[in-house]
Write a protein that holds these residues in place. Sequence first.
Motif, mmCIF file in Angstrom:
data_model
loop_
_atom_site.group_PDB
_atom_site.id
_atom_site.type_symbol
_atom_site.label_atom_id
_atom_site.label_comp_id
_atom_site.label_asym_id
_atom_site.label_seq_id
_atom_site.Cartn_x
_atom_site.Cartn_y
_atom_site.Cartn_z
ATOM 1 N N ALA A 81 0.873 -1.184 0.000
ATOM 2 C CA ALA A 81 0.000 0.000 0.000
ATOM 3 C C ALA A 81 0.902 1.223 0.000
ATOM 4 N N TRP A 82 0.317 2.386 -0.311
ATOM 5 C CA TRP A 82 1.126 3.597 -0.363
ATOM 6 C C TRP A 82 0.273 4.794 0.010
ATOM 7 N N TYR A 83 0.770 5.983 -0.289
ATOM 8 C CA TYR A 83 0.068 7.233 0.008
ATOM 9 C C TYR A 83 -0.368 7.919 -1.282
ATOM 10 N N SER A 84 -1.388 8.746 -1.168
ATOM 11 C CA SER A 84 -1.827 9.574 -2.297
ATOM 12 C C SER A 84 -0.824 10.694 -2.532
ATOM 13 N N GLN A 85 -1.048 11.434 -3.586
ATOM 14 C CA GLN A 85 -0.341 12.696 -3.756
ATOM 15 C C GLN A 85 -0.708 13.615 -2.593
ATOM 16 N N THR A 86 0.115 14.626 -2.353
ATOM 17 C CA THR A 86 -0.150 15.551 -1.257
ATOM 18 C C THR A 86 -1.321 16.469 -1.606
ATOM 19 N N HIS A 87 -2.276 16.563 -0.699
ATOM 20 C CA HIS A 87 -3.407 17.487 -0.814
ATOM 21 C C HIS A 87 -3.164 18.675 0.107
ATOM 22 N N SER A 88 -3.717 19.821 -0.251
ATOM 23 C CA SER A 88 -3.523 21.035 0.531
ATOM 24 C C SER A 88 -4.848 21.714 0.833
ATOM 25 N N GLY A 89 -4.882 22.437 1.938
ATOM 26 C CA GLY A 89 -6.041 23.230 2.307
ATOM 27 C C GLY A 89 -5.623 24.547 2.910
ATOM 28 N N LYS A 90 -6.536 25.512 2.875
ATOM 29 C CA LYS A 90 -6.224 26.842 3.406
ATOM 30 C C LYS A 90 -6.485 26.933 4.901
ATOM 31 N N THR A 91 -7.607 26.362 5.344
ATOM 32 C CA THR A 91 -7.957 26.430 6.764
ATOM 33 C C THR A 91 -8.928 25.307 7.086
ATOM 34 N N ALA A 92 -8.875 24.828 8.316
ATOM 35 C CA ALA A 92 -9.755 23.735 8.720
ATOM 36 C C ALA A 92 -9.796 23.656 10.239
ATOM 37 N N THR A 93 -10.835 22.984 10.741
ATOM 38 C CA THR A 93 -10.956 22.713 12.174
ATOM 39 C C THR A 93 -11.110 21.212 12.368
ATOM 40 N N LEU A 94 -10.254 20.629 13.198
ATOM 41 C CA LEU A 94 -10.320 19.194 13.438
ATOM 42 C C LEU A 94 -11.545 18.849 14.273
ATOM 43 N N THR A 95 -12.352 17.926 13.767
ATOM 44 C CA THR A 95 -13.463 17.369 14.548
ATOM 45 C C THR A 95 -12.910 16.416 15.590
ATOM 46 N N GLN A 96 -12.016 15.559 15.134
ATOM 47 C CA GLN A 96 -11.297 14.676 16.041
ATOM 48 C C GLN A 96 -9.946 14.346 15.427
ATOM 49 N N GLY A 97 -8.937 14.303 16.266
ATOM 50 C CA GLY A 97 -7.601 13.935 15.792
ATOM 51 C C GLY A 97 -6.832 13.263 16.899
ATOM 52 N N THR A 98 -6.004 12.316 16.516
ATOM 53 C CA THR A 98 -5.123 11.634 17.465
ATOM 54 C C THR A 98 -3.711 11.647 16.905
ATOM 55 N N ALA A 99 -2.760 12.029 17.731
ATOM 56 C CA ALA A 99 -1.357 12.006 17.328
ATOM 57 C C ALA A 99 -0.562 11.132 18.284
ATOM 58 N N ILE A 100 0.207 10.228 17.709
ATOM 59 C CA ILE A 100 1.176 9.440 18.453
ATOM 60 C C ILE A 100 2.489 10.215 18.401
ATOM 61 N N VAL A 101 3.089 10.488 19.557
ATOM 62 C CA VAL A 101 4.297 11.301 19.605
ATOM 63 C C VAL A 101 5.447 10.461 20.158
ATOM 64 N N GLY A 102 6.511 10.376 19.366
ATOM 65 C CA GLY A 102 7.683 9.616 19.772
ATOM 66 C C GLY A 102 8.942 10.229 19.200
ATOM 67 N N ARG A 103 9.875 9.369 18.793
ATOM 68 C CA ARG A 103 11.169 9.847 18.329
ATOM 69 C C ARG A 103 11.509 9.293 16.950
ATOM 70 N N ARG A 104 12.200 10.101 16.159
ATOM 71 C CA ARG A 104 12.805 9.672 14.907
ATOM 72 C C ARG A 104 14.226 10.216 14.897
#
Length: 280
Positions: A81-104
């Motif tokens: 599987a892979w990713y789509s091309q990059t999509h862009s937006g000017k402004t938005a409000t997250l209804t719900q979002g989850t971020a996993i935060v770690g190290r690279r």
Amino acid sequence: MSRSHLIKHPGPPTTPRRHVVSGNAVSFEFVLPKGMTFMTAVAAAMDKAGCDSAVIRLDGLKIGPYDYVMPDRSPDDAHAAWYSQTHSGKTATLTQGTAIVGRRDEAWFLHCHAIWEDPENGRCVGHLLPDQVMIAASYEGTGYAFHGGCFDVTQDAETNFSFFRPRKLREPDRVNAAIVSLAPHEDLATSVTELIEELDLREPALLGIGSLIGADFVDTPSMESPISEVLLLNEARGKGAADPYLPMFCVDPDGNFFSGDIVPGGAPVCVTFELLLVST
């Protein structure tokens, strides 16, 4: 019926199939200042929190301009599987979002799936690109700071992707949680049920994001696509001896949305699934 047979990854199977690190998770509050990139703002919040890793909720966060990708079919045999091309937006409000935060490479990094409303494009779901998202308004959020282990970006031979995998750092003073990554074809509901019992976590809150090879829901139409990006909704929780409650929101490569409570045996992992289980 499981759709695991629809996805075959290029490399040898990962061992173990469930990477698990136990530790201590505590609720914490953070601020993302207006005008900073998403990644820079979260990194500053993590430095202030003084933890090893975190899972944060982003409901109500205003962003823009912003870039994101969606799930897509692989253009070659190097990945299933892979990713789509990059999509862009000017402004938005997250209804719900989850971020996993770690190290690279020892620096803070994050993996975020979200649902948002864009005035021009309506409802969107996808994978936000942390260095290409601007914080449009100062935001006060909450999450769980994890001590004792870290989500660490790791090269995976099975999928030929680099993604978060838990790494133990130290013995915590108290254990009430675990960070987890599930390998391809592991059934999500079965894995969660068995992990809750093995870790002896009492009715834990469940936070997580990843991808599934299709999905069957209790009372809503199935997602047939073997490629997707998904996030657990806020109410997800273990329920004692009963099957866990796993409300999920999914998007497929054609931009179709699916949601509902996952049926045991009906949601095998596609590439990976990252989880925090925490008894509150």
